[in-house]
Write an enzyme that holds these catalytic residues in place. Structure first.
Site, mmCIF file in Angstrom:
data_model
loop_
_atom_site.group_PDB
_atom_site.id
_atom_site.type_symbol
_atom_site.label_atom_id
_atom_site.label_comp_id
_atom_site.label_asym_id
_atom_site.label_seq_id
_atom_site.Cartn_x
_atom_site.Cartn_y
_atom_site.Cartn_z
ATOM 1 N N ASP A 126 0.844 -1.215 0.000
ATOM 2 C CA ASP A 126 0.000 0.000 0.000
ATOM 3 C C ASP A 126 0.878 1.263 0.000
ATOM 4 O O ASP A 126 1.745 1.402 0.865
ATOM 5 C CB ASP A 126 -0.884 0.025 1.249
ATOM 6 C CG ASP A 126 -1.692 -1.250 1.375
ATOM 7 O OD1 ASP A 126 -2.620 -1.437 0.588
ATOM 8 O OD2 ASP A 126 -1.368 -2.078 2.266
ATOM 9 N N LYS A 130 -1.082 10.007 1.146
ATOM 10 C CA LYS A 130 -1.161 11.272 1.896
ATOM 11 C C LYS A 130 0.058 11.428 2.801
ATOM 12 O O LYS A 130 0.478 10.472 3.458
ATOM 13 C CB LYS A 130 -2.431 11.307 2.745
ATOM 14 C CG LYS A 130 -3.676 11.427 1.892
ATOM 15 C CD LYS A 130 -4.893 11.688 2.723
ATOM 16 C CE LYS A 130 -6.074 11.827 1.761
ATOM 17 N NZ LYS A 130 -7.295 11.285 2.309
ATOM 18 N N ASP A 162 2.348 -0.609 -8.588
ATOM 19 C CA ASP A 162 1.745 0.066 -9.748
ATOM 20 C C ASP A 162 1.703 1.576 -9.534
ATOM 21 O O ASP A 162 1.002 2.288 -10.250
ATOM 22 C CB ASP A 162 0.322 -0.475 -10.017
ATOM 23 C CG ASP A 162 -0.585 -0.349 -8.812
ATOM 24 O OD1 ASP A 162 -0.078 -0.179 -7.681
ATOM 25 O OD2 ASP A 162 -1.816 -0.423 -8.993
HETATM 26 C C1 LIG Z 1 -2.327 -3.795 -1.670
HETATM 27 S S1 LIG Z 1 -2.359 -5.336 -0.864
HETATM 28 C C2 LIG Z 1 -1.453 -6.407 -1.976
HETATM 29 C C3 LIG Z 1 -1.753 -7.867 -1.728
HETATM 30 C C4 LIG Z 1 -0.990 -8.838 -2.653
HETATM 31 N N1 LIG Z 1 0.436 -8.770 -2.446
HETATM 32 C C5 LIG Z 1 -1.296 -8.561 -4.100
HETATM 33 O O1 LIG Z 1 -0.386 -8.224 -4.873
HETATM 34 O O2 LIG Z 1 -2.457 -8.729 -4.488
HETATM 35 C C6 LIG Z 1 -1.170 -5.090 0.431
HETATM 36 C C7 LIG Z 1 -1.306 -6.131 1.528
HETATM 37 O O3 LIG Z 1 -0.236 -5.974 2.439
HETATM 38 C C8 LIG Z 1 -0.724 -6.139 3.759
HETATM 39 N N2 LIG Z 1 0.178 -5.381 4.634
HETATM 40 C C9 LIG Z 1 0.373 -4.040 4.653
HETATM 41 N N3 LIG Z 1 1.284 -3.693 5.570
HETATM 42 C C10 LIG Z 1 1.700 -4.858 6.147
HETATM 43 C C11 LIG Z 1 2.630 -5.169 7.169
HETATM 44 N N4 LIG Z 1 3.311 -4.190 7.778
HETATM 45 N N5 LIG Z 1 2.789 -6.459 7.522
HETATM 46 C C12 LIG Z 1 2.079 -7.437 6.904
HETATM 47 N N6 LIG Z 1 1.175 -7.205 5.932
HETATM 48 C C13 LIG Z 1 0.992 -5.938 5.549
HETATM 49 C C14 LIG Z 1 -2.132 -5.583 3.707
HETATM 50 O O4 LIG Z 1 -2.940 -6.130 4.724
HETATM 51 C C15 LIG Z 1 -2.582 -5.999 2.314
HETATM 52 O O5 LIG Z 1 -3.244 -7.252 2.327
#
Ligand SMILES: C[S@@+](CC[C@H](N)C(=O)[O-])C[C@H]1O[C@@H](n2cnc3c(N)ncnc32)[C@H](O)[C@@H]1O
Length: 225
Positions: A126, A130, A162
């Site tokens: 993610d 912001k 992306d």
């Molecule tokens: C945008 S999604 C992408 C999921 C997958 N990698 C994909 O490409 O479809 C980002 C994922 O990372 C997880 N995430 C974000 N920060 C994290 C952290 N510090 N530790 C573990 N998971 C995390 C979120 O819960 C989310 O499911």
């Protein structure tokens, strides 16, 4: 005052039993030692690859059966998604892959033995665009320090996003960090025809006509983190 019993039952020998209904491919971290003993987690000695933020487990489900010589662990801060990933792996009969619910920074610091990872995958983390949310971004200098500790000499780091500005930020971290060498980077120009060959967010980006950027780095053998 009523005393509450243990959250999970245990065998006469003391080993915790898995919670009923949980997939066998889900790794419950609570009873596990810190750091984890990979041989115990996977039942054999093999190179271990970690995916951070594995979402619903598409990458693991694609990659694990193709590379049975390696073992894969996906971690997800969302319990719901870690279970979805584990269910996907169980359905597929993936013997060399597990999913666990964990926050990456804590997991790397407490659960991963120094230099014990053969590769790390981080796909579509993610971006938190912001300014006031910037501290929530996964890619920070502290994450690279943690990765440098956890990755073995020569370990590969695979990243995709992306978001162009986030990609530049990630690149600059890998370029500046003394423990890593940037091997390749750029825009991904080809996409698999099969939707399930892509991660959930890769598929979405492609479907919406977005650009996808990739980066491959390596943990340097001699560098100090
Ligand atoms: C945008 S999604 C992408 C999921 C997958 N990698 C994909 O490409 O479809 C980002 C994922 O990372 C997880 N995430 C974000 N920060 C994290 C952290 N510090 N530790 C573990 N998971 C995390 C979120 O819960 C989310 O499911």
């Amino acid at each position: 005052m009523t005393r509450r019993g243990p959250r999970s039952s245990s065998t006469p020998g003391g080993a915790p039993l898995p919670e009923a209904g949980l997939p066998t491919t889900w790794l419950d971290l609570a009873p596990q030692p810190a750091p984890l003993v990979w041989r115990e987690v996977f039942g054999r000695a093999a190179p271990v690859e970690l995916e951070i933020g594995c979402g619903n487990g598409r990458f693991l489900a694609r990659e694990a059966p193709r590379r049975p010589e390696a073992c894969f662990l996906g971690i997800e801060q969302s319990r719901k998604y870690s279970l979805m990933a584990a269910r996907r792996l169980e359905k597929q009969g993936a013997a060399n892959a597990r999913a666990a619910c964990a926050v990456a920074e804590e997991f790397l610091a407490e659960r991963v033995a120094r230099g014990s990872l053969a590769a790390v995958h981080i796909y579509f983390s993610d971006p938190w665009p912001k300014r006031r949310h910037a501290r929530r971004r996964l890619f920070q200098w502290t994450l690279l320090n943690l990765l440098a500790d956890a990755a073995g000499p020569g370990a590969a780091l695979h990243v995709k996003t992306d978001v162009d500005w986030y990609f530049e930020l990630i690149m600059s971290l890998f370029i500046e960090h003394p423990a890593f060498e940037l091997l390749s980077f750029g825009e991904q120009l080809e996409f698999p025809e099969e939707d399930l060959e892509m991660t959930g967010f890769e598929s979405k980006a492609h479907r919406l006509g977005g650009r996808v950027f990739f980066l491959e780095a390596r943990r340097l053998r001699d560098a100090r983190a």
